[in-house]
Design a protein around this motif. Sequence first.
Motif, short mmCIF file in Angstrom:
data_model
loop_
_atom_site.label_atom_id
_atom_site.label_comp_id
_atom_site.label_asym_id
_atom_site.label_seq_id
_atom_site.Cartn_x
_atom_site.Cartn_y
_atom_site.Cartn_z
N THR A 125 0.86 -1.18 0.00
CA THR A 125 0.00 0.00 0.00
C THR A 125 0.89 1.23 0.00
O THR A 125 2.00 1.21 0.56
CB THR A 125 -0.93 0.05 1.23
N CYS A 126 0.43 2.28 -0.65
CA CYS A 126 1.18 3.53 -0.68
C CYS A 126 0.21 4.69 -0.89
O CYS A 126 -0.95 4.48 -1.21
CB CYS A 126 2.24 3.52 -1.77
N ASN A 127 0.71 5.90 -0.73
CA ASN A 127 -0.13 7.08 -0.92
C ASN A 127 0.19 7.81 -2.23
O ASN A 127 0.00 8.99 -2.35
CB ASN A 127 0.00 8.04 0.27
N GLY A 128 0.67 7.07 -3.21
CA GLY A 128 0.97 7.66 -4.51
C GLY A 128 0.51 6.73 -5.62
O GLY A 128 -0.29 5.82 -5.40
N ASN A 129 1.06 6.93 -6.80
CA ASN A 129 0.72 6.07 -7.93
C ASN A 129 1.98 5.37 -8.44
O ASN A 129 2.05 4.17 -8.48
CB ASN A 129 0.07 6.89 -9.05
N TRP A 130 2.98 6.12 -8.83
CA TRP A 130 4.31 5.65 -9.24
C TRP A 130 4.24 4.42 -10.14
O TRP A 130 4.60 3.33 -9.73
CB TRP A 130 5.19 5.41 -8.02
N PHE A 131 3.78 4.61 -11.35
CA PHE A 131 3.67 3.57 -12.38
C PHE A 131 2.71 2.45 -11.98
O PHE A 131 2.73 1.38 -12.58
CB PHE A 131 5.03 2.92 -12.69
N GLY A 132 1.95 2.60 -10.90
CA GLY A 132 1.11 1.52 -10.41
C GLY A 132 1.91 0.45 -9.70
O GLY A 132 1.45 -0.67 -9.54
N LEU A 133 3.12 0.79 -9.25
CA LEU A 133 4.02 -0.20 -8.66
C LEU A 133 4.18 -0.07 -7.14
O LEU A 133 5.21 -0.47 -6.59
CB LEU A 133 5.40 -0.13 -9.32
N CYS A 134 3.19 0.50 -6.48
CA CYS A 134 3.32 0.57 -5.02
C CYS A 134 2.01 0.25 -4.31
O CYS A 134 1.99 0.20 -3.09
CB CYS A 134 3.87 1.93 -4.59
N ASN A 135 0.95 0.00 -5.03
CA ASN A 135 -0.33 -0.36 -4.43
C ASN A 135 -0.80 -1.68 -5.01
O ASN A 135 -0.85 -1.83 -6.23
CB ASN A 135 -1.39 0.70 -4.74
N GLY A 136 -1.12 -2.64 -4.16
CA GLY A 136 -1.64 -3.92 -4.64
C GLY A 136 -0.61 -5.02 -4.59
O GLY A 136 0.26 -5.05 -3.72
N ASN A 137 -0.73 -5.93 -5.53
CA ASN A 137 0.16 -7.10 -5.59
C ASN A 137 1.41 -6.74 -6.39
O ASN A 137 1.37 -6.69 -7.62
CB ASN A 137 -0.56 -8.29 -6.23
N ILE A 138 2.49 -6.50 -5.69
CA ILE A 138 3.75 -6.09 -6.32
C ILE A 138 4.75 -7.24 -6.19
O ILE A 138 4.90 -7.83 -5.12
CB ILE A 138 4.33 -4.82 -5.64
N ILE A 139 5.42 -7.55 -7.28
CA ILE A 139 6.39 -8.64 -7.30
C ILE A 139 7.78 -8.06 -7.53
O ILE A 139 8.01 -7.31 -8.49
CB ILE A 139 6.05 -9.66 -8.39
N TYR A 140 8.68 -8.40 -6.64
CA TYR A 140 10.08 -7.99 -6.73
C TYR A 140 10.87 -9.16 -7.29
O TYR A 140 10.85 -10.26 -6.74
CB TYR A 140 10.63 -7.60 -5.36
N VAL A 141 11.55 -8.93 -8.41
CA VAL A 141 12.40 -9.95 -9.01
C VAL A 141 13.80 -9.73 -8.46
O VAL A 141 14.42 -8.69 -8.70
CB VAL A 141 12.39 -9.86 -10.55
N MET A 142 14.27 -10.71 -7.70
CA MET A 142 15.56 -10.62 -7.05
C MET A 142 16.60 -11.40 -7.85
O MET A 142 16.32 -12.47 -8.38
CB MET A 142 15.48 -11.21 -5.64
N SER A 143 17.80 -10.85 -7.89
CA SER A 143 18.90 -11.49 -8.60
C SER A 143 20.11 -11.53 -7.66
O SER A 143 20.34 -10.59 -6.91
CB SER A 143 19.23 -10.69 -9.86
N PHE A 144 20.85 -12.61 -7.73
CA PHE A 144 22.05 -12.73 -6.91
C PHE A 144 23.25 -12.25 -7.73
O PHE A 144 23.66 -12.90 -8.69
CB PHE A 144 22.25 -14.19 -6.46
N ARG A 145 23.77 -11.06 -7.37
CA ARG A 145 24.88 -10.45 -8.11
C ARG A 145 25.98 -10.02 -7.16
O ARG A 145 25.70 -9.45 -6.11
CB ARG A 145 24.41 -9.21 -8.87
N ASP A 146 27.20 -10.25 -7.55
CA ASP A 146 28.35 -9.80 -6.77
C ASP A 146 28.26 -10.20 -5.31
O ASP A 146 28.57 -9.42 -4.41
CB ASP A 146 28.54 -8.28 -6.90
N GLY A 147 27.76 -11.40 -5.05
CA GLY A 147 27.71 -11.92 -3.70
C GLY A 147 26.57 -11.44 -2.84
O GLY A 147 26.58 -11.65 -1.63
N LYS A 148 25.56 -10.79 -3.44
CA LYS A 148 24.41 -10.36 -2.64
C LYS A 148 23.16 -10.30 -3.49
O LYS A 148 23.21 -10.24 -4.71
CB LYS A 148 24.68 -9.03 -1.96
N TRP A 149 22.00 -10.30 -2.82
CA TRP A 149 20.72 -10.20 -3.49
C TRP A 149 20.39 -8.74 -3.77
O TRP A 149 20.58 -7.88 -2.91
CB TRP A 149 19.61 -10.81 -2.62
#
Length: 159
Positions: A125-149
């Motif tokens: 949930t958020c109080n903005g819009n920001w591409f529609g990427l802060c309210n609802g079902n948001i998926i973060y794609v994580m990658s393991f790079r240089d020894g960290k996520w």
Amino acid sequence: MKKLLSLLVISLIFCSCSKEEEKQAPETKNIPSAEIKTSEEIYSFDINTLEEGCNSESQMICAINLSIKCTINPEFSECIEHKKEMPDFIFMEDESLKRPTSQSYKITKIKPLEDSMVEIYTQSTCNGNWFGLCNGNIIYVMSFRDGKWVVKDLYAIES
């Protein structure tokens, strides 16, 4: 001849089975497993109380938290330092973006992917819009790079 044909068929079956196993088990040497679990814990951020650092033991949660801090305030000192570890669009500057000033999320699902990547499903949930990427079902794609996520990408899906 029948014995030779039988042996050939058995060999082909064995070879095809072992190749399938290789496809199902991607190589994950030196990569920590998905070190977080779904829970009811809610992580919250506000532009007036952003703090540097991360108090979670999970690199994945710390990476998501950093991307949210940078969504709220791309000029935050920690964001400038770690800019290369996040998608470029997080740092876009345009008044029409309606960047949030507060955002919270909880993790609902974790889905391992191939090639040292994981999808972390959140309810946000958020109080903005920001591409529609802060309210609802948001998926973060994580990658393991240089020894960290790190957060490689994020996207929204409908409920």
